[in-house]
Design a protein around this motif. Sequence first.
Motif, PDB file in Angstrom:
ATOM      1  N   THR A 138       1.206  -1.246   0.090  1.00  0.00           N
ATOM      2  CA  THR A 138      -0.004  -0.038  -0.060  1.00  0.00           C
ATOM      3  C   THR A 138       1.495   1.283   0.210  1.00  0.00           C
ATOM      4  O   THR A 138      -0.231   2.085  -0.755  1.00  0.00           O
ATOM      5  N   LEU A 173      -6.276  -0.857  -3.709  1.00  0.00           N
ATOM      6  CA  LEU A 173      -5.070  -0.980  -3.792  1.00  0.00           C
ATOM      7  C   LEU A 173      -4.491  -1.670  -5.012  1.00  0.00           C
ATOM      8  O   LEU A 173      -3.051  -1.593  -6.234  1.00  0.00           O
ATOM      9  N   LYS A 195      -2.478   4.122   4.145  1.00  0.00           N
ATOM     10  CA  LYS A 195      -2.960   2.085   4.750  1.00  0.00           C
ATOM     11  C   LYS A 195      -3.583   1.962   5.528  1.00  0.00           C
ATOM     12  O   LYS A 195      -4.394   0.871   6.080  1.00  0.00           O
ATOM     13  N   ALA A 246      -7.217  -1.943   2.603  1.00  0.00           N
ATOM     14  CA  ALA A 246      -6.167  -3.069   2.087  1.00  0.00           C
ATOM     15  C   ALA A 246      -5.120  -3.546   3.112  1.00  0.00           C
ATOM     16  O   ALA A 246      -4.308  -4.586   2.400  1.00  0.00           O
TER      17      ALA A 246
END
Length: 285
Positions: free
Chosen positions: A174, A189, A181, A215
């Motif tokens: 990420t 992602l 993130k 993600a």
Amino acid sequence: MGNHDARRAWMELTEHRHYAYRGCAPDLDEPTRAQGDLDLGVDAWLPYTEDDGEQPSVRIAREKAAAAVCQACPVLAQCRAYGLAETPDGKLAEPEGVLGGMRSLERHRDLIQRRKTAAPAVVLGAADSRLDEARTAQKQAVLSALARESDEELVAYRAGMDVRTANWHRAILTGLLGLDKDTASRGELLARAAELGVLPKRARIRPDGMHPVPAAPNTDGSRQRRIALRMTIQLVLPGMEHIPRVPRPTTPRRRAAVAPVRALRIVRTAQHLTLPVTTVLEAAA
């Protein structure tokens, strides 16, 4: 702030002419109590260090009471500046305790917000050398598994690693692809990976379902709650994460038929037995 700023903030705090009159300083008559509030001990601003632990409700109440004393402190601004100062590796100089009227959690949130504000936009291209790490065998295994599965355990299983390692690779991916993130979803992602050529564009991606999937999942589930505020906790069958789940219809149950109870009557009869009178139960006509 860097390390130099942290030292300077500490000096400005401790050398202030009103530093001795700060609310958290020991009281002259009762050295174990704070002069800003005698109901508080001088350790109310410090992290709890006893072995038996501290209940969250007790800790929050203690920290709020300490922060309230800070509001009338003559060195509030200097103390807060030091509490928000950073070390060279980007961490808070004082990560725990109450400083400048701010609890540890509040100062860490402020640090995260400063990083987001100061971070420049990441511009990447398919040929960028920074994406080489995203093309390693392990990262590619995680991306391939992530495209096929949305459940983190199944992603780890298909990638051939444990859940913790798989989630760590997802967090690294990420960041490598220029996403946050804490707020990026699995779909974002994968779309970003396909855009940059890290994931083949022909790869078939399973949709998240009713709610977006983070993600980079974390252990406490805060990222999942952040990107899907209305998501309810529910059981998920492996391989069926993409299927919407609705409440099962409820139908009223039929009561089982109960046989009617026949009334009984008591009949007294005199017979030539050992006992002069016998009580006999007969079904009522």
